[in-house]
Design a protein around this motif. Structure first.
Motif, PDB file in Angstrom:
ATOM      1  N   ARG A 173       5.952   2.756   0.737  1.00 49.60           N
ATOM      2  CA  ARG A 173       5.120   1.584   0.484  1.00 49.60           C
ATOM      3  C   ARG A 173       5.110   0.687   1.716  1.00 49.60           C
ATOM      4  NH1 ARG A 173       6.864  -2.771  -3.916  1.00 49.60           N
ATOM      5  NH2 ARG A 173       8.077  -3.484  -2.128  1.00 49.60           N
ATOM      6  N   LEU A 174       3.911   0.409   2.217  1.00 47.59           N
ATOM      7  CA  LEU A 174       3.728  -0.448   3.383  1.00 47.59           C
ATOM      8  C   LEU A 174       3.487  -1.876   2.909  1.00 47.59           C
ATOM      9  CD1 LEU A 174       1.336   1.907   5.369  1.00 47.59           C
ATOM     10  CD2 LEU A 174       3.836   1.831   5.429  1.00 47.59           C
ATOM     11  N   ASP A 175       4.120  -2.839   3.551  1.00 49.96           N
ATOM     12  CA  ASP A 175       3.988  -4.226   3.103  1.00 49.96           C
ATOM     13  C   ASP A 175       2.558  -4.723   3.215  1.00 49.96           C
ATOM     14  OD1 ASP A 175       6.639  -4.428   2.431  1.00 49.96           O
ATOM     15  OD2 ASP A 175       7.245  -5.339   4.314  1.00 49.96           O
ATOM     16  N   MET A 176       1.944  -4.552   4.406  1.00 49.19           N
ATOM     17  CA  MET A 176       0.569  -5.016   4.597  1.00 49.19           C
ATOM     18  C   MET A 176      -0.104  -4.139   5.646  1.00 49.19           C
ATOM     19  SD  MET A 176       1.235  -9.160   4.608  1.00 49.19           S
ATOM     20  CE  MET A 176      -0.426  -9.676   4.230  1.00 49.19           C
ATOM     21  N   VAL A 177      -1.408  -3.936   5.481  1.00 47.49           N
ATOM     22  CA  VAL A 177      -2.208  -3.173   6.437  1.00 47.49           C
ATOM     23  C   VAL A 177      -3.508  -3.925   6.680  1.00 47.49           C
ATOM     24  CG1 VAL A 177      -3.368  -0.988   6.934  1.00 47.49           C
ATOM     25  CG2 VAL A 177      -1.221  -0.984   5.631  1.00 47.49           C
ATOM     26  N   LEU A 178      -3.922  -3.991   7.945  1.00 43.52           N
ATOM     27  CA  LEU A 178      -5.189  -4.617   8.322  1.00 43.52           C
ATOM     28  C   LEU A 178      -6.191  -3.530   8.687  1.00 43.52           C
ATOM     29  CD1 LEU A 178      -3.269  -7.054   8.450  1.00 43.52           C
ATOM     30  CD2 LEU A 178      -4.368  -7.735  10.598  1.00 43.52           C
ATOM     31  N   MET A 187       0.844  -1.192   0.000  1.00 43.33           N
ATOM     32  CA  MET A 187       0.000   0.000   0.000  1.00 43.33           C
ATOM     33  C   MET A 187       0.883   1.247   0.000  1.00 43.33           C
ATOM     34  SD  MET A 187      -2.866   1.023   2.842  1.00 43.33           S
ATOM     35  CE  MET A 187      -3.252   2.733   3.237  1.00 43.33           C
ATOM     36  N   TRP A 188       0.737   2.048  -1.046  1.00 46.11           N
ATOM     37  CA  TRP A 188       1.498   3.292  -1.141  1.00 46.11           C
ATOM     38  C   TRP A 188       0.813   4.386  -0.330  1.00 46.11           C
ATOM     39  CZ3 TRP A 188       6.280   3.744  -2.946  1.00 46.11           C
ATOM     40  CH2 TRP A 188       6.762   2.770  -3.824  1.00 46.11           C
ATOM     41  N   VAL A 189       1.623   5.123   0.436  1.00 36.17           N
ATOM     42  CA  VAL A 189       1.118   6.217   1.263  1.00 36.17           C
ATOM     43  C   VAL A 189       1.915   7.468   0.929  1.00 36.17           C
ATOM     44  CG1 VAL A 189       0.860   7.102   3.607  1.00 36.17           C
ATOM     45  CG2 VAL A 189       0.367   4.696   3.121  1.00 36.17           C
ATOM     46  N   LEU A 190       1.204   8.546   0.637  1.00 36.33           N
ATOM     47  CA  LEU A 190       1.830   9.821   0.309  1.00 36.33           C
ATOM     48  C   LEU A 190       1.637  10.785   1.463  1.00 36.33           C
ATOM     49  CD1 LEU A 190       3.268  11.543  -1.852  1.00 36.33           C
ATOM     50  CD2 LEU A 190       0.996  12.198  -2.688  1.00 36.33           C
ATOM     51  N   ASP A 191       2.746  11.321   1.946  1.00 38.29           N
ATOM     52  CA  ASP A 191       2.704  12.286   3.047  1.00 38.29           C
ATOM     53  C   ASP A 191       3.887  13.232   2.861  1.00 38.29           C
ATOM     54  OD1 ASP A 191       2.180  13.637   5.384  1.00 38.29           O
ATOM     55  OD2 ASP A 191       2.391  11.934   6.714  1.00 38.29           O
TER      56      ASP A 191
END
Length: 256
Positions: free
Chosen positions: A134-139, A125-129
């Motif tokens: 890029r985060l490997d996994m998010v719940l 999951m790509w996060v722009l701030d």
């Protein structure tokens, strides 16, 4: 001899284990649509709106829903903001009911009936701030990001420490608008290690065990990510306490 890799030997296995625990997988190529095609979006907003309406028995267009989303988005990008978010997850926020003319607690998660909640997860999951990461996994539970997972190759000398530094250092610095939300984080390799976000002390970072063993990724993942336990981790085992005018956050270690 097949080479051990993070993607095949950790991440792909976790996807299978999470699906086995009835978490719904959102493939990375589909995730943009779930986030309104916005890499700054921390939530699954349509899911969150539906669940707030469902759990609180509100009409879908109730103005309280948008007011709650605005309040979530305005939380400080700090430990304090993470604590306020946990209060929301524990159904401690209130909102005014104009019909009853009084405040009522808002239900973000139903801890009594697992089936009324939604459980999703995604990968890469790509996060722009301040930067793009890029985060490997998010719940996600009911569209809210509750847990962050970093996957590391078991071939690394200390995959846990590398993942710990990535979350507590890199992510907290560069994507704080997202990191204000997840409550625990997990580093997965051949083992699972876990701790609270917003605590830079390795003393608060533990190895997960099941049946007195801290190895065997499948058994570890199936126990840690079992949905009812994961909700208890949010409700019962996360602790903020104050000492010498400073707030510290810990995960109490469940009996294993």
């Amino acid at each position: 001899m097949t080479r051990i890799t993070e993607k095949r030997d950790v991440q792909d296995r976790l996807i299978n284990y999470l699906q086995g625990q009835q978490w719904t997988f959102i493939p990375r190529y589909d995730l943009a649509g779930w986030r309104g095609n916005d890499e700054r979006e921390p939530f699954l907003p349509d899911v969150l709106r539906r669940q707030l309406a469902r759990l609180n028995r509100w009409p879908p267009n109730d103005p309280r829903i948008d007011a709650l989303l605005r309040r979530l988005r305005l939380l400080p990008t700090t430990l304090e903001g993470n604590e306020q978010f946990l209060h929301a997850l524990r159904n401690q926020w209130t909102t005014y009911d104009p019909v009853a003319q009084r405040e009522f607690n808002v239900i973000f998660i139903d801890y009594d009936d697992l089936t009324t909640n939604t459980f999703h997860f995604t990968e890469e999951m790509w996060v722009l701030d301040k930067d793009r990461r890029r985060l490997d996994m998010v719940l996600f539970v009911n569209g809210l990001p509750v847990t962050l997972i970093e996957n590391k190759s078991p071939r690394l000398e200390d995959p846990g420490k590398e993942g710990f530094d990535q979350v507590q250092g890199t992510y907290t610095t560069w994507i704080p608008n997202f990191v204000r939300f997840p409550v625990p984080f997990v580093v997965a390799a051949s083992r699972l290690e876990y701790g609270p976000t917003w605590n830079p002390s390795v003393k608060a970072f533990y190895k997960w065990k099941t049946n007195d063993r801290d190895y065997g990724l499948e058994a570890l993942a199936n126990s840690f990510f079992e949905r009812s336990f994961h909700l208890r981790l949010l409700r019962d085992y996360t602790l903020f306490y104050r000492i010498d005018d400073a707030t510290q956050k810990y995960l109490r270690r469940p009996h294993q």
